[in-house]
Design an enzyme around this catalytic site. Structure first.
Site, PDB file in Angstrom:
ATOM      1  N   LYS A 107       0.851  12.029  -4.605  1.00  0.00           N
ATOM      2  CA  LYS A 107       0.122  10.769  -4.561  1.00  0.00           C
ATOM      3  C   LYS A 107      -1.116  10.870  -5.453  1.00  0.00           C
ATOM      4  O   LYS A 107      -1.783  11.911  -5.499  1.00  0.00           O
ATOM      5  CB  LYS A 107      -0.267  10.481  -3.111  1.00  0.00           C
ATOM      6  N   SER A 188      -0.355   3.347   2.336  1.00  0.00           N
ATOM      7  CA  SER A 188      -0.729   3.399   0.943  1.00  0.00           C
ATOM      8  C   SER A 188       0.114   4.352   0.094  1.00  0.00           C
ATOM      9  O   SER A 188       0.059   4.305  -1.127  1.00  0.00           O
ATOM     10  CB  SER A 188      -2.205   3.788   0.824  1.00  0.00           C
ATOM     11  N   SER A 212      -0.332   5.347   6.479  1.00  0.00           N
ATOM     12  CA  SER A 212      -0.046   5.426   5.044  1.00  0.00           C
ATOM     13  C   SER A 212       1.072   6.385   4.668  1.00  0.00           C
ATOM     14  O   SER A 212       1.518   6.383   3.533  1.00  0.00           O
ATOM     15  CB  SER A 212      -1.321   5.794   4.276  1.00  0.00           C
TER      16      SER A 212
END
Length: 538
Positions: A107, A188, A212
């Site tokens: 990420k 996210s 997330s």
């Protein structure tokens, strides 16, 4: 979007819809498991460089062309060189990690001390790379994993606005759900989930403050593990809250997620929260028991059900399967204080974010922004690119908060931890002598909406929903694929006591092996629509 310029040979592979994979057919490399890839490498039919090349080509054709998922924000310009070096050293490496030579995506809020950027999706951090690897990246490299690139995310990990579209960032654009492209991947860790689901990578790392990892895993039909707070180092990760943040694995199977967690778990002097991690970290593959459901006492939190009929249907089907495999289901189980968590949680997150982001920015040289106030000003100055879809009211609310010594902060933190942990999850587990708690996920993916933002039935994607109790307590949770609705994946969420990853993995694996719910995405343009051209499997 990417700074890297990976030179690929002319791509002549035909573009067709991705076919379903029959159970008796060896999966193509794009959808192979870690153990299957290692078997091929040991047999000499595949090496890390070949695998890396195939995945880079697949990213080019699926992520940047074809369905255009926008899941990968940047590929590693040194990926092929690094893969070749791993191949050269493979036979002299002695005892090898299960991740040796396996490409992994990170990420884009996880620092790498190389030529790639770490931006949390924001153009404000795009001036210079991070100075060194995050703690978990150091562990991955030591294990021989290949860092393939960075994934797109909800900008600032979904902590900029309550009206954001999950999976959108100023740097990476809008990530799309690979099952149905006009649907949202949730956030996210949107890019990490979408990339794994689409076969752009074998496994990825996401991060979670509240939902997330769990939400994007569920909505993209993969496995996501949100570890116990302090099991995995947060050093070198763009923060929201030291009280709740953790990184975790995302993969297409429980086995692959367990292998990844085994590598990244452990103590790190750069993150004091991990002081106890080495006492609990282990090889989590030891708990991959196909009979892992037998005799387990699992409580159903019906308070987290009832909002989405497809999620409830899949939950009930999952309960029936668990009973058939020998689990003892207690239904319902009351989770005390569930409705009281939201207010203290958001107070803690706002205080933590101001403190933690200022501390993080101080560690990044070469950036023009040094404080949260600078970020707010940057977004205002660059509103055309950074605030075209939504604002920054969470930034502004956090900026108004005082220091962590404020009485309001201490009170909110104590209340949030007490009600979610000892008086919440722990109390529910103890009352019924349970091994784990079970809840539905958010249901099938909602439409991406740049005007109104996310449409999540159970509440705000940052605060609330099936992920909240474990997130606030700092306890582990895991999302597992469980079924489909209208061609979209639907999952279940398991959570439990602090350090209970072995139990949750055992239950999740036992469920997965009998549910067999995972299916590759078809890249449909809309629900009931037609597939968009995608890369032929190989």
């Amino acid at each position: 979007m990417s700074r890297s310029a990976v030179c690929l040979a002319a791509l002549v592979t035909a573009l067709v819809a991705v076919p379903a994979i029959a159970a008796d057919v060896l999966p193509p490399a794009a959808y192979a498991s870690i153990s299957q890839l290692q078997q091929r490498m040991d047999a000499g039919t595949l090496d890390s460089r070949q695998l890396t090349q195939q995945l880079l080509e697949r990213i080019q054709q699926i992520d940047r062309s074809g369905p255009a998922l926008h899941a990968v924000i940047e590929t590693n310009p040194d990926a092929l060189k690094l893969a070749g070096a791993l191949d050269d050293a493979r036979h002299g490496a002695g005892s090898r990690s299960p991740l040796y030579g396996i490409p992994v995506l990170l990420k884009d809020n996880i620092d790498t001390g190389d030529r790639m950027l770490t931006t949390a999706g924001s153009l404000a951090l795009a001036d210079a790379p991070a100075p060194r690897d995050a703690g978990l990246v150091e562990r991955l490299r030591k294990a021989g994993a290949l860092i393939l690139g960075k994934t797109n995310l909800s900008e600032w990990a979904n902590f900029r606005s309550n009206h954001a579209s999950s999976g959108w960032s100023g740097r990476g654009g809008q990530t799309r759900n690979p099952y149905v492209l006009d649907r949202n991947p949730c956030g996210s860790s949107a890019g990490s989930a979408a990339a794994v689901a689409a076969g752009l990578v074998t496994a990825a790392i996401g991060s979670e403050t509240d939902g997330s990892i769990i939400c994007p895993a569920a909505m993209n039909g993969i496995v996501g593990i949100k570890p116990t707070l302090g099991l995995v180092s947060r050093s070198g990760i763009v923060p929201i809250s030291h009280s709740q943040d953790t990184a975790g694995p995302m993969a297409r199977s429980v086995a692959d997620a367990a292998a990844l967690l085994s590598v990244i778990a452990g103590s790190d002097p750069r993150d004091p929260a991990t002081a106890e991690a080495d006492r609990h970290a282990t090889d989590y593959r030891r708990f991959l028991d196909p009979n892992g459901l037998k005799g387990k006492r699992i409580g159903v939190v019906r308070q987290l059900a009832g909002a989405e009929p497809n999620a409830d249907r899949v939950l009930d089907q999952s309960i029936a399967l668990m009973k058939a495999q020998g689990a003892i289901i207690v239904d319902p189980v009351v989770l005390p204080h569930l409705a009281e968590l939201g207010k203290p949680e958001i107070t803690v997150l706002l205080y933590d974010f101001k403190h933690d982001i200022n501390t993080y920015l101080a560690s990044r040289s070469g950036l023009k922004v040094k404080t949260l106030a600078d970020l707010i000003a940057f977004n205002q100055t660059h509103a055309e690119t950074e605030m075209a879809w939504f604002g920054q009211e969470l930034f502004e609310q956090a900026q108004k908060k005082g220091p962590l010594g404020d009485k309001a902060y201490a009170s909110a933190l104590a209340k949030a931890k007490r009600l979610s942990g000892p008086q919440g999850i722990d109390a529910a587990l103890k009352a019924q002598h349970l091994d784990a708690l079970l809840a539905p996920s958010w249901g099938p993916a909602f439409m991406t909406d740049p005007v109104l933002g996310d449409h999540i039935v159970s509440g705000d994607p940052t605060v609330g929903g099936a992920s909240q109790p474990a997130a606030v307590a700092g306890y582990p949770s895991i999302a597992v694929p469980a079924g489909f609705a209208h061609g979209l994946p639907v999952g279940i969420v398991l959570f439990g006591a602090k350090w209970s990853e072995p139990t949750l993995i055992s239950i999740a694996y036992g469920f997965e092996q009998h549910a067999k719910a995972w299916q590759p995405p078809q890249f449909l343009d809309t629900v009931g629509g037609k597939p968009v051209a995608a890369l032929r499997q190989r």
